[in-house]
Design an enzyme around this catalytic site. Structure first.
Site, mmCIF file in Angstrom:
data_model
loop_
_atom_site.group_PDB
_atom_site.id
_atom_site.type_symbol
_atom_site.label_atom_id
_atom_site.label_comp_id
_atom_site.label_asym_id
_atom_site.label_seq_id
_atom_site.Cartn_x
_atom_site.Cartn_y
_atom_site.Cartn_z
ATOM 1 N N TYR A 49 0.829 -1.215 0.000
ATOM 2 C CA TYR A 49 0.000 0.000 0.000
ATOM 3 C C TYR A 49 0.862 1.263 0.000
ATOM 4 C CZ TYR A 49 -4.536 -2.265 1.086
ATOM 5 O OH TYR A 49 -5.688 -2.990 1.045
ATOM 6 N N GLY A 50 2.109 1.119 0.423
ATOM 7 C CA GLY A 50 2.966 2.286 0.644
ATOM 8 C C GLY A 50 3.178 3.169 -0.566
ATOM 9 N N CYS A 80 -2.209 -1.380 9.537
ATOM 10 C CA CYS A 80 -1.326 -0.945 8.458
ATOM 11 C C CYS A 80 -1.200 0.561 8.584
ATOM 12 C CB CYS A 80 -1.956 -1.327 7.119
ATOM 13 S SG CYS A 80 -1.194 -0.564 5.680
ATOM 14 N N ASN A 81 0.023 1.055 8.635
ATOM 15 C CA ASN A 81 0.226 2.492 8.788
ATOM 16 C C ASN A 81 -0.256 3.266 7.575
ATOM 17 O OD1 ASN A 81 2.101 3.470 11.287
ATOM 18 N ND2 ASN A 81 2.454 1.323 10.805
ATOM 19 N N GLU A 161 8.422 -8.823 2.691
ATOM 20 C CA GLU A 161 7.383 -9.671 2.073
ATOM 21 C C GLU A 161 8.031 -10.819 1.284
ATOM 22 O OE1 GLU A 161 3.954 -9.760 1.820
ATOM 23 O OE2 GLU A 161 3.393 -7.916 2.848
ATOM 24 N N CYS A 193 5.716 0.883 10.382
ATOM 25 C CA CYS A 193 5.210 -0.037 9.376
ATOM 26 C C CYS A 193 5.128 -1.386 10.066
ATOM 27 C CB CYS A 193 6.149 -0.103 8.173
ATOM 28 S SG CYS A 193 5.684 -1.378 6.976
ATOM 29 N N THR A 194 4.014 -2.068 9.909
ATOM 30 C CA THR A 194 3.814 -3.295 10.687
ATOM 31 C C THR A 194 4.687 -4.459 10.202
ATOM 32 O OG1 THR A 194 1.831 -3.705 9.346
ATOM 33 C CG2 THR A 194 1.500 -2.746 11.521
#
Length: 276
Positions: A49-50, A80-81, A161, A193-194
């Site tokens: 998403y970043g 999620c940040n 990831e 960030c998780t």
């Protein structure tokens, strides 16, 4: 009203993220709240998403909330940040009174304000999180004299990831980012960030005690625990441990392996595409 809250307490907690990063939060939540049933959604089809636009993240978040509401979640935690920065207000409005909505940013801001008043704090996160300036605004609003120094570290989440978080490649990338002048002279570093708790040890090794590394997942889990207790929503101990449910919008083999690493145990993933 008491009857309603006792009914709500048996419902699950919904947790969502762009991928598997939020599982670090889910794991921390299940540790402090072992009687709570979790429904997790990893939007693997759209990660990370970043680097997505605010509008895109909002569209994904709303679709995910539809699923979590169908599962009758009492609380939806945006783990999620990037999504917390882009979609929290919208999601809260969208969900209305059907569930309570929590994000990962507010608990960390409160923690920093309490523990680091008058000090210099660094922050690393995705481009979306850092460029949104949400942390800076919220920390400035506290008026606690915290000097925030932020740096976007876009390679870290995709690297994690892909499973690159315990080798020399990861070490070099982490060191390059942390050596950036933007983070000079900090006394603590917020992992905004998780995904980043998985590289916390390498980050801590870089600082060798010069700066405290703040793992957001523990701070967020403590916040969820407090929130449930204060609002009479906490589940009571059952005879059997709760069975968690995990959904992904796109299924890959490597993702199953990564999920085990992130959550700390084997989990069964169910494929649920957001758009047919």
């Amino acid at each position: 009203m008491a009857l309603l809250s006792s009914d709500l307490s048996t419902r699950p907690i919904g947790v969502f993220d762009s991928g598997i990063g939020g599982l670090t939060v889910a794991r921390a939540v299940s540790r402090v709240l072992p009687h709570e049933r979790l429904v997790y959604f990893g939007d693997t089809a759209h990660l990370p998403y970043g680097d997505k636009s605010t509008a895109a993240i909002q569209a994904y978040a709303v679709k995910i909330c539809d699923l979590l509401l169908k599962q009758q979640c009492k609380v939806i935690l945006i783990a999620c940040n990037s999504a917390s920065a882009a979609a929290y207000e919208l999601v809260r409005e969208y969900v209305g009174s059907k569930a309570r909505v929590l994000n990962v940013i507010d608990p960390i801001v409160a923690h920093v304000g309490q523990q680091y008043a008058g000090r210099t704090v660094g922050l690393i996160g995705t481009k979306q999180t850092v460029n949104s300036n949400v942390y800076r605004k919220k920390i400035d609003d506290l008026d606690a004299g915290v000097q925030l120094q932020s740096l976007a570290t876009p390679l870290l989440a995709p690297m994690i990831e892909e499973g690159f978080f315990d080798n020399s490649i990861a070490g070099n990338v982490i060191e390059t980012y942390l050596s950036n002048p933007a983070l000079e002279g900090i006394e603590a570093l917020v992992l905004a960030c998780t995904h980043y708790p998985l590289i916390k040890q390498q980050i801590a090794a870089f600082y060798q005690g010069r700066a405290e590394v703040l793992d957001a997942s523990d701070v967020v889990a403590a916040h969820v625990q407090r929130y449930l207790t204060e609002n009479g929503l906490a589940a009571r101990p059952g005879s059997a441990p709760p069975v968690h449910h995990f959904y992904v919008s796109d299924f890959t083999r490597s993702f199953e392996e990564s999920t085990r690493i992130f959550f700390g145990q084997q989990v069964h993933l169910e494929h649920y595409p957001l758009w047919e």
